[in-house]
Design an enzyme around this catalytic site. Structure first.
Site, mmCIF file in Angstrom:
data_model
loop_
_atom_site.group_PDB
_atom_site.id
_atom_site.type_symbol
_atom_site.label_atom_id
_atom_site.label_comp_id
_atom_site.label_asym_id
_atom_site.label_seq_id
_atom_site.Cartn_x
_atom_site.Cartn_y
_atom_site.Cartn_z
ATOM 1 N N LYS A 60 -21.124 8.268 3.486
ATOM 2 C CA LYS A 60 -22.288 7.762 4.249
ATOM 3 C C LYS A 60 -22.417 8.294 5.637
ATOM 4 O O LYS A 60 -23.479 8.765 6.164
ATOM 5 C CB LYS A 60 -22.343 6.090 4.486
ATOM 6 C CG LYS A 60 -22.298 5.378 3.352
ATOM 7 C CD LYS A 60 -23.113 6.029 2.125
ATOM 8 C CE LYS A 60 -22.798 5.278 1.038
ATOM 9 N NZ LYS A 60 -21.681 6.188 0.218
ATOM 10 N N ASP B 117 -12.095 -2.462 -9.088
ATOM 11 C CA ASP B 117 -12.224 -1.329 -10.140
ATOM 12 C C ASP B 117 -11.197 -1.612 -11.079
ATOM 13 O O ASP B 117 -11.601 -1.236 -12.303
ATOM 14 C CB ASP B 117 -12.075 -0.235 -9.313
ATOM 15 C CG ASP B 117 -13.406 0.357 -8.125
ATOM 16 O OD1 ASP B 117 -14.159 -0.593 -8.352
ATOM 17 O OD2 ASP B 117 -13.273 1.256 -7.906
ATOM 18 N N GLU C 34 -27.007 16.078 -16.441
ATOM 19 C CA GLU C 34 -26.727 14.594 -16.912
ATOM 20 C C GLU C 34 -26.855 14.474 -18.477
ATOM 21 O O GLU C 34 -27.983 14.979 -18.982
ATOM 22 C CB GLU C 34 -27.820 13.818 -16.164
ATOM 23 C CG GLU C 34 -28.016 12.552 -16.840
ATOM 24 C CD GLU C 34 -26.710 11.550 -16.633
ATOM 25 O OE1 GLU C 34 -26.315 10.943 -17.785
ATOM 26 O OE2 GLU C 34 -25.993 11.672 -15.607
ATOM 27 N N ILE D 234 -9.738 3.875 -1.397
ATOM 28 C CA ILE D 234 -10.745 4.791 -1.632
ATOM 29 C C ILE D 234 -12.169 4.570 -1.008
ATOM 30 O O ILE D 234 -12.484 5.540 -0.183
ATOM 31 C CB ILE D 234 -10.791 5.100 -3.017
ATOM 32 C CG1 ILE D 234 -9.461 5.520 -3.827
ATOM 33 C CG2 ILE D 234 -11.868 5.857 -3.222
ATOM 34 C CD1 ILE D 234 -9.183 7.036 -3.323
ATOM 35 N N HIS E 168 -44.501 -7.790 10.739
ATOM 36 C CA HIS E 168 -45.207 -6.671 10.540
ATOM 37 C C HIS E 168 -45.272 -5.804 11.961
ATOM 38 O O HIS E 168 -45.049 -6.292 12.866
ATOM 39 C CB HIS E 168 -47.055 -7.152 10.393
ATOM 40 C CG HIS E 168 -47.696 -5.985 10.545
ATOM 41 N ND1 HIS E 168 -47.884 -5.120 9.395
ATOM 42 C CD2 HIS E 168 -48.760 -5.508 11.332
ATOM 43 C CE1 HIS E 168 -48.815 -4.047 9.735
ATOM 44 N NE2 HIS E 168 -49.338 -4.523 10.990
ATOM 45 N N GLY F 208 -17.593 9.802 -13.525
ATOM 46 C CA GLY F 208 -17.013 8.326 -13.653
ATOM 47 C C GLY F 208 -15.551 8.165 -13.170
ATOM 48 O O GLY F 208 -15.247 9.258 -12.794
ATOM 49 N N VAL F 209 -15.244 7.012 -13.091
ATOM 50 C CA VAL F 209 -13.922 6.742 -12.831
ATOM 51 C C VAL F 209 -13.173 5.869 -13.672
ATOM 52 O O VAL F 209 -13.760 5.108 -14.678
ATOM 53 C CB VAL F 209 -13.782 5.995 -11.292
ATOM 54 C CG1 VAL F 209 -14.407 7.108 -10.188
ATOM 55 C CG2 VAL F 209 -14.685 4.834 -11.273
ATOM 56 N N GLU G 215 0.987 -1.210 0.037
ATOM 57 C CA GLU G 215 -0.114 -0.070 -0.004
ATOM 58 C C GLU G 215 0.950 1.255 -0.054
ATOM 59 O O GLU G 215 1.975 1.282 0.972
ATOM 60 C CB GLU G 215 -0.946 0.065 1.108
ATOM 61 C CG GLU G 215 -1.807 1.237 1.375
ATOM 62 C CD GLU G 215 -2.665 1.684 0.132
ATOM 63 O OE1 GLU G 215 -2.586 2.746 -0.342
ATOM 64 O OE2 GLU G 215 -3.293 0.655 -0.273
#
Length: 481
Positions: free
Chosen positions: A51, A326, A218, A41, A460, A286-287, A34
């Site tokens: 988050k 990725d 977009e 990431i 429920h 994007g990446v 590393e």
């Protein structure tokens, strides 16, 4: 003399560190290299800290709508940007230390530095020359550093980085990537977000909750283009109701920088150009995989559109060299990288019955407000394939728990093969759907039929009841609508 391992993994993101742990569990001598941040990431600049930011936004939204729940707050609650960012960074730091602990617990050697493959089974590690975005937690004691290391199996798990468009390259000040968007020193008053995939929409949602005037641009006809069109439309309507401005079928053709703002030239499909001036622009188009400067080209590793080409077990065309996550191509998701890494290691270890990954069963989640989650085929894709399908829908406004929560805007949509009863797609928009989607993922993985889902008892009152009602609706048996 080079130190030898059974497995060396380059990169300690979710795919890398999980692969290292599974490798060690199977008795293989393992090292991980590393250069910057344990956890990659996702843990440091992606999945986890975003988050944390979105949780602060959620609390703020609830507080500012306390009256809807019969509660009174003295004045409007506001966000302290410094503290919101500090909390997010603290969450990342805590988990970063957790990865270091896991490496030590599993007796995995951590090699600190920048890796380059000199041979298919040899890595030269040098001092990192890449600027570190944020100081790393103290390097764990006992880690190794510069030198030459060999292994019969080397896995490249170097992840991805933000893609930049020519002429609109991020500068860290006025044009941001997710790195800068995640830790603003102060809140901009206005913001343009270029791209409405998961990264773009999550940041748009966060900044809107913080009171920022946000415009999303977009290129395609629908936001979150990979999602089912019906789900995308509901999400768009809800986001616009919260005050987001969304322009689809448009592109940012040029950006002019001022002293402390930008002007985006927005070109729509009919060729008309309008100008939007804002304090900042987030580039979320994007990446791209981190395949450069690793020595892959010299070794003859096949690549496609900036990613390593692999088979179903992570193997490249060069023997002994693998790629996962990725850097090995889409979908670029942490959970895909983890699973891909485990498959790769188990195949290396010679375990029997190692199955390749079924990409149709990889869930996707977007943590905006409202949340979006999906797995499998969209309705459009299923019809494109010529499949005879049944589609079920169940709205949040018919669910008791959703109404009680004050979160009654959303939809659960299920898609079945009419002939076999196989669940081939599930798509959701609304509160907590990122937690609900796994129920459908498990059902698909177990090849559960509509009949079995209909006979499953859901508790429920819960949001999960909508999942069953959607199944029932696909077969004309819905009970509570």
């Amino acid at each position: 003399m080079a130190e030898n391992y059974d497995v060396i993994i380059i990169g300690s993101g979710p795919g890398g560190y999980v692969s290292a742990i599974r490798s060690a569990q199977l008795g293989l001598k393992t090292a991980i290299i590393e250069r910057e941040h344990l956890g990659g990431i996702c843990l440091n600049w992606g999945c986890i800290p975003t988050k944390a930011l979105l949780r602060s936004a959620e609390i703020l939204d609830h507080a500012n709508h306390a009256k809807d729940y019969g509660l009174t707050l003295d004045g409007k609650m506001t966000a302290n940007v410094k503290d919101v960012v500090a909390r997010s960074r603290g969450v990342s730091a805590r988990l970063n230390g957790g990865v270091a602990y896991l490496m030590k617990k599993n007796k995995i050697d951590v090699i600190w530095g920048e890796a380059k493959l000199s041979k298919p089974n040899e890595v030269i590690v040098s001092k990192n020359t890449k600027p570190v975005v944020e100081p790393q937690n103290p390097v764990p004691k006992g880690v190794k550093g510069e030198g030459t290391y060999t292994a019969k199996h080397i896995i490249v798990a170097t992840g991805a980085r933000p893609r930049a468009l020519p002429g609109i390259e991020p500068d860290g000040k006025l044009i941001w990537t997710y790195f800068e968007a995640m830790k603003p020193s102060e809140m901009p008053k206005s913001l343009v977000v270029m791209g409405s995939g998961a990264i773009g929409i999550e940041f748009a949602s966060f900044y809107r909750s913080m009171g920022v005037d946000v415009t999303v641009i977009e290129l395609l006809a629908n936001i979150m283009p990979v999602e089912d069109v019906e789900i995308s439309a509901i999400a768009r309507k809800a986001l616009e109701k919260r005050g987001l401005k969304i322009i689809t079928e448009a592109k940012v053709s040029k950006v002019e920088k001022g002293a402390n703002d930008i002007t985006a030239f927005v070109e729509t499909k009919d060729g008309k150009v309008t100008q939007i001036t804002a304090d900042r622009l987030i580039s979320a188009v994007g990446v791209q995989g981190n395949i450069e400067n690793l020595g892959l080209e010299a070794l003859g590793v096949k690549t496609d559109r900036g990613c390593a080409v692999i088979d179903g077990y992570g193997r490249t065309n060069v023997e002994g060299l693998y790629a996962i996550g990725d850097v090995a191509g889409p979908p670029m998701l942490a959970h895909k990288a983890e699973h891909e890494g485990v498959i790769c290691i188990e195949k290396i270890a010679g375990l029997p019955n190692v199955h390749t990954m079924d990409r149709l069963k990889i869930p996707g989640c977007t943590y905006c407000n409202p949340q979006v989650a999906s797995v499998g085929l969209t309705e459009a894709k299923a019809r494109e394939q010529g499949r005879d399908i049944r589609v079920g829908r169940y709205a949040f406004n018919a669910n008791g728990k959703a109404i009680a929560l004050g979160e009654d805007n959303g939809l659960v949509k299920t898609i079945f093969d009419s002939k076999t009863g196989e669940l081939i797609g599930a798509h959701m928009v609304g509160a907590e759907v990122t937690e609900l989607i796994q129920g459908f993922v498990v059902a698909m993985n177990l090849e559960t039929t509509e009949e079995e889902l209909m006979h499953t008892i859901f508790p429920h009152p819960t949001l999960s009841e909508m999942m069953k009602e959607s199944v029932l609706d696909a077969y004309g048996r819905v009970l509570n609508a």
